[in-house]
Design a protein around this motif. Sequence first.
Motif, PDB file in Angstrom:
ATOM      1  N   ALA A  39       0.828  -1.202   0.000  1.00 24.63           N
ATOM      2  CA  ALA A  39       0.000   0.000   0.000  1.00 24.63           C
ATOM      3  C   ALA A  39       0.866   1.257   0.000  1.00 24.63           C
ATOM      4  O   ALA A  39       0.403   2.328  -0.356  1.00 24.63           O
ATOM      5  N   GLN A  40       2.109   1.120   0.419  1.00 20.44           N
ATOM      6  CA  GLN A  40       3.022   2.263   0.424  1.00 20.44           C
ATOM      7  C   GLN A  40       4.178   1.963  -0.523  1.00 20.44           C
ATOM      8  O   GLN A  40       5.339   1.919  -0.144  1.00 20.44           O
ATOM      9  N   ARG A  41       3.814   1.754  -1.796  1.00 18.74           N
ATOM     10  CA  ARG A  41       4.820   1.333  -2.774  1.00 18.74           C
ATOM     11  C   ARG A  41       5.940   2.357  -2.915  1.00 18.74           C
ATOM     12  O   ARG A  41       7.111   2.004  -3.025  1.00 18.74           O
ATOM     13  N   ARG A  42       5.600   3.614  -2.894  1.00 16.45           N
ATOM     14  CA  ARG A  42       6.628   4.632  -3.048  1.00 16.45           C
ATOM     15  C   ARG A  42       7.568   4.638  -1.848  1.00 16.45           C
ATOM     16  O   ARG A  42       8.778   4.861  -1.980  1.00 16.45           O
ATOM     17  N   ALA A  43       7.024   4.347  -0.669  1.00 15.10           N
ATOM     18  CA  ALA A  43       7.871   4.292   0.523  1.00 15.10           C
ATOM     19  C   ALA A  43       8.885   3.158   0.414  1.00 15.10           C
ATOM     20  O   ALA A  43      10.047   3.305   0.813  1.00 15.10           O
ATOM     21  N   VAL A  44       8.472   2.010  -0.139  1.00 18.90           N
ATOM     22  CA  VAL A  44       9.405   0.890  -0.308  1.00 18.90           C
ATOM     23  C   VAL A  44      10.535   1.294  -1.247  1.00 18.90           C
ATOM     24  O   VAL A  44      11.718   1.051  -0.967  1.00 18.90           O
ATOM     25  N   LEU A  45      10.197   1.900  -2.365  1.00 14.56           N
ATOM     26  CA  LEU A  45      11.215   2.370  -3.300  1.00 14.56           C
ATOM     27  C   LEU A  45      12.140   3.383  -2.635  1.00 14.56           C
ATOM     28  O   LEU A  45      13.374   3.293  -2.740  1.00 14.56           O
ATOM     29  N   ASP A  46      11.559   4.336  -1.930  1.00 12.90           N
ATOM     30  CA  ASP A  46      12.369   5.361  -1.279  1.00 12.90           C
ATOM     31  C   ASP A  46      13.310   4.764  -0.241  1.00 12.90           C
ATOM     32  O   ASP A  46      14.441   5.239  -0.065  1.00 12.90           O
ATOM     33  N   HIS A  47      12.865   3.722   0.450  1.00 17.30           N
ATOM     34  CA  HIS A  47      13.724   3.069   1.440  1.00 17.30           C
ATOM     35  C   HIS A  47      14.978   2.483   0.787  1.00 17.30           C
ATOM     36  O   HIS A  47      16.079   2.578   1.332  1.00 17.30           O
ATOM     37  N   HIS A  48      14.808   1.877  -0.394  1.00 14.70           N
ATOM     38  CA  HIS A  48      15.957   1.274  -1.054  1.00 14.70           C
ATOM     39  C   HIS A  48      16.864   2.320  -1.691  1.00 14.70           C
ATOM     40  O   HIS A  48      18.086   2.161  -1.702  1.00 14.70           O
ATOM     41  N   VAL A  49      16.257   3.394  -2.175  1.00 14.38           N
ATOM     42  CA  VAL A  49      17.071   4.508  -2.656  1.00 14.38           C
ATOM     43  C   VAL A  49      17.864   5.111  -1.513  1.00 14.38           C
ATOM     44  O   VAL A  49      19.075   5.366  -1.617  1.00 14.38           O
ATOM     45  N   ARG A  50      17.204   5.319  -0.376  1.00  9.31           N
ATOM     46  CA  ARG A  50      17.857   5.937   0.781  1.00  9.31           C
ATOM     47  C   ARG A  50      19.019   5.080   1.281  1.00  9.31           C
ATOM     48  O   ARG A  50      20.094   5.596   1.575  1.00  9.31           O
ATOM     49  N   GLU A  51      18.823   3.761   1.341  1.00  8.51           N
ATOM     50  CA  GLU A  51      19.900   2.893   1.822  1.00  8.51           C
ATOM     51  C   GLU A  51      21.066   2.873   0.843  1.00  8.51           C
ATOM     52  O   GLU A  51      22.237   2.824   1.254  1.00  8.51           O
TER      53      GLU A  51
END
Length: 530
Positions: free
Chosen positions: A257-269
Motif C-alpha cells: 500500500a506504500q509502494r513509493r515508501a518501499v522504493l524510497d527506502h531502497h534509494v535511501r539505503e
Amino acid sequence: MTATAVPTDASEQTAPQPGPDTRAERLKRRLVPAGAAVLSGVLLYLSFAPRELWWLAPFAFALLGSVLHGRRPRAGFGLGMLMGLGYFLPLLSFTGVDVGPVPWIALAVAESVFLGLSGLGIALVSRLPVWPVWAGGVWIVGEAARARFPFEGFPWGKVAFSQPDGLFLPLAALGGTPLLGFAVVLCGFGLGDVVRRLVADRHARDRALVTSAALALAPVVAGAAATPLVSTAAEHGTATVAVIQGNVPRMGLDFNAQRRAVLDHHVRETLRLAAEVRAGKMKQPDLVLWPENSSDIDPYTNADAHAVIDKAAKAIGAPVSVGAVVTAEDGKPRNRQILWDPRTGPGAVYDKRHLQPFGEYMPYRGFFRLFSSDVDRAGVFEPGDDPVVFDMAGTGIGPVTCYEAAFDDVVRDQVREGAEILSVPSNNATFERSQMTYQQLAIDRVRAVEHGRAVMVPVTSGVSAVIRPDGTIAQRTGMFTAESLVADVPKRSSLTPATRVGAWPELVLALVGAAGVGWVIARRRTGSAG
C-alpha cells in the motif's frame, strides 16, 4: 478296576489360547502406528531451518520406514498422509500469516496427498530384498511429482532443503537435490530396518541385517567422499558486491500500500552506502543488487520512479539490479529484474519464470473465490520465457527471483547460461517474521553447493545474506532493518557434476522407485496366475 491318572508332561499340555481381540487392543494397533507416522513428520519438520537439526531427518525416515514396513497399500497411503500432515502443517504455517488458516490447511492437505501416495508405494516395496533402496526411489518419485503438479508444482519442503548444515550436503554437487534427498531417505530407511530386525531378534546377524546397516552407512560415506567436489576458489578473481536491504514500511500483504515508501527506502539505503564509500568507510562496490519488489512503481512509465533509481545508481557509481513490477510491451504485468547502468539507465531484463500460484497469479480464480475472497488479492502476472545473465561490470550475475530458487531447472539454467554468481532477490515482507525467510535461505545455501556458486540474497525486509560456494553464510542482516552488505565474492565458471548431468539423477532414482513397484505388481500377478 480303577483307572489311574497318568501325569502328563508339561510339553504335552495344551498351550493357553489367546483371549478375544478386545476393542482396546484393536484401537491400540491403529493408534500406535498412526501416532508414529505423525511423529515422523514432525521430526522431519524439526530438521528444517531456522533450526540446525538436520540429523533429525534420517531418524524421521527410520521411524516412517518401521511404520510402513509390511503394511497393505491402503494402510500405507493413510500412514503416509498422516506423516505429511505432521510435516506440512507446521512447515507451511507461514502461508496463513495474512490470509488465515483455510489456504494454509488446504495446501498442507494437498501436499500430504503426495506423501500418502509415497507411503502406498513404500508399503508395496517394503517386502522386497534391499527394500530401503526401492523405497528411497519411491520417495523421489513423490518429490518429483509434487515439484511439477499441479500449477507447475510446489517443491517447497524437499528433503534436500533440510540439509545445508548436514554431512550429506556435498552430494548436492554430485547429483543435485534428488541425490541429496535420496541419501537422507536411504540412510533413514536403512537405519530403521536395522532397528526393526534387532527388535525382532536381538541376536540377529543375518545377511539382511548387514545389508541394511551398509545401506544406512553408505550415504554418510558418500557424503564424505564427495567433499572434494565443493570448492570456494575464485576462478576468475572476485567481484565486490553490495546487497541492499531497504526494509518496508509495514509487514504483511498490505506492505504494498506504500509502494513509493518501499522504493524510497531502497534509494535511501543505497545513498547512505554511497556516502560511506565516499568517506572511505566502505569499499566501492563493482555492482549492486536490490531485492524483488524494491520498486513496485513501474520506472518505464513513471518518471519520478525512474529519476530516483537513476539518482541512486549514479550516486553509488555501479550497475544496479532493480526488482520492479512493470507492464511489459504486450500490456501484461511482469515481475522483473532490470539491469540499471549509472550512465545509460535501464537495459537488460529478466522476467520471473516460475510464478507463485495463489500469490502472483490465481488459477481458477472463480472457483477458489467460493472459499475465500482473498483470492482477489492475488496478482495477474505473466511468466518470463528464458534464462538471462546480467553482465554487471564484467561479472555474470544470474537472477533467480525468490520462489524460483526452489525449482531445480531455473537455477540450473542460469548457471548454464553463464552466471558466475547467483542472485536470489526476494520479498518476504508478506510473511512477516515467520520461518519462511529462513527456509528460503536454507534453499539458497543448498543451491550454492549444488552449482558451486556464491549466492547473493537481497531481501526487502530480511534476512539478506552473502553465501559462499560451500553453502556457509559469510554475512547476513537482521529482519525488518535497513542494512547493506558489501563483500568480495568469488567469480566461478566451472560446472559441478550436478550442473552437467541436469535432471538425470532424478530420472534414474525415480526409475528405481518405479521398478520396485513394478516388480511387486509383477510378482502378485504371477502368484495369482499360479
